[in-house]
Design a protein around this motif. Sequence first.
Motif, short mmCIF file in Angstrom:
data_model
loop_
_atom_site.label_atom_id
_atom_site.label_comp_id
_atom_site.label_asym_id
_atom_site.label_seq_id
_atom_site.Cartn_x
_atom_site.Cartn_y
_atom_site.Cartn_z
N ASP A 42 4.55 0.78 -7.25
CA ASP A 42 3.87 2.27 -7.74
C ASP A 42 5.19 3.20 -7.23
OD1 ASP A 42 2.52 4.48 -8.18
OD2 ASP A 42 1.14 4.18 -6.74
N HIS A 59 0.83 -2.56 -3.74
CA HIS A 59 1.83 -1.38 -4.43
C HIS A 59 3.09 -1.57 -3.76
CE1 HIS A 59 -0.99 1.15 -7.04
NE2 HIS A 59 -0.61 0.10 -7.69
N GLU A 77 -7.38 1.63 -1.75
CA GLU A 77 -5.88 1.85 -1.42
C GLU A 77 -5.69 3.16 -0.57
OE1 GLU A 77 -3.11 2.37 -4.72
OE2 GLU A 77 -1.99 3.85 -3.86
N HIS A 131 2.90 4.17 1.63
CA HIS A 131 1.59 5.22 2.36
C HIS A 131 1.85 4.71 3.79
CE1 HIS A 131 -0.59 5.64 -1.71
NE2 HIS A 131 0.49 6.25 -1.80
N GLU A 159 -0.08 0.21 0.16
CA GLU A 159 0.98 0.61 -0.70
C GLU A 159 1.99 0.79 0.56
OE1 GLU A 159 0.99 3.18 -3.95
OE2 GLU A 159 2.83 4.66 -3.19
MG MG Z 1 -0.33 3.66 -5.14
#
Ligand code: MG
Length: 346
Positions: free
Chosen positions: A285, A243, A177, A218, A215
Amino acid sequence: MKTTFNLPQKAGRNGLGAGVWNLGPGTDPFGGPTREAIPILDRLPILAQAGMTYYEAHDVEIPASQVGAARKRAEELGLQCGMYTPSFFADPIFKDGAMTSNDLAIRKLGLKNAMEAIDNAAVLGASTVVFWNGREGFDFVLTKNGQEAFKRLVEGFNLVGQYARERHGTSIRIALEPKPNEPRANMYLATVGEVLYLISRLDPSLQALFGVNPETAHSRIAGLDYLWDVEMCLEAGKLFHIHLNSQDGQRYDQDLPFGYTEPLKDLALLVVLQDAGYENILAFDIKAPRTDEPKNIADIIEVSAQNLVWLWERALAVDRAVIQQLREEKRNTALAGYLGKCLYGR
Ligand code: MG
Ligand code: 3MF
């Protein structure tokens, strides 16, 4: 008991997932808890009640000693472990990284934890182990040799991959990730592109075991487009897990409800996932905000899930022929308008 959220016509595994850490006590870097911490295993019924099919956890949340109890509790609730992950960021011993630490003894401890996490995942029935790059990086230049650090990641993941294959065949896959910063100023494996590059440098016989857990927030923190990041993973055959959340601009990590900040892009993301026949788990998330009362701690899960289901249904109704036609007519703005029409239900 609430019914579980499901996505009509989704290929492969249906139902949604969320992390036990999503239901935290409301701590942030500037203030302590605003709610009493709920014991980890007591978070499982809250996730089930909020309509989740899968839960996710770190080894510090469900350590080896708790794995049996977690498994039993989840079974009673009809929950499955969607993903398990070693925490290389919480323990002070990993303050300067695990796999990229300059200290060989700490790198070895990181590997030991990684291997234990693989075995715990197998007992919990999770088919994916995620490695998030939490402390792998640097705050001050020249504190690590970057080229050396990258080689340590290659070596470390080769050993983890070998271990997973020897012990569990292909039943456990590993998803890396990426995140560009926070908690470190600069993190190795900052983006999906870097993770894909790392995978290309692993032992070729192990590469099939490795993929990505992008994600959405992110990518946004990195100033990148999460739809393109996901498409890169799909093109590489490496979208092992995802995520989902929202991020309100390029700032500290917010973990806001999915579908909140960029619903039109989220709609497009779901069109892409539907067309790709994405078969793996869709997980959130997100972070229950510190302003929410204990009794409403699961609101963020339900809001995210409801937004996702509504957007998924809208995505199914998007006429792919219209997209194709507008592409051929070179009407890029009109295509944006068509998606708006679908989003607003007009
Ligand atoms: Mg995450
Ligand atoms: C931090 C994250 C992490 C990872 C988790 C899974 C605490 O920004 O996204 O959540 O998702 O560690 O490996």
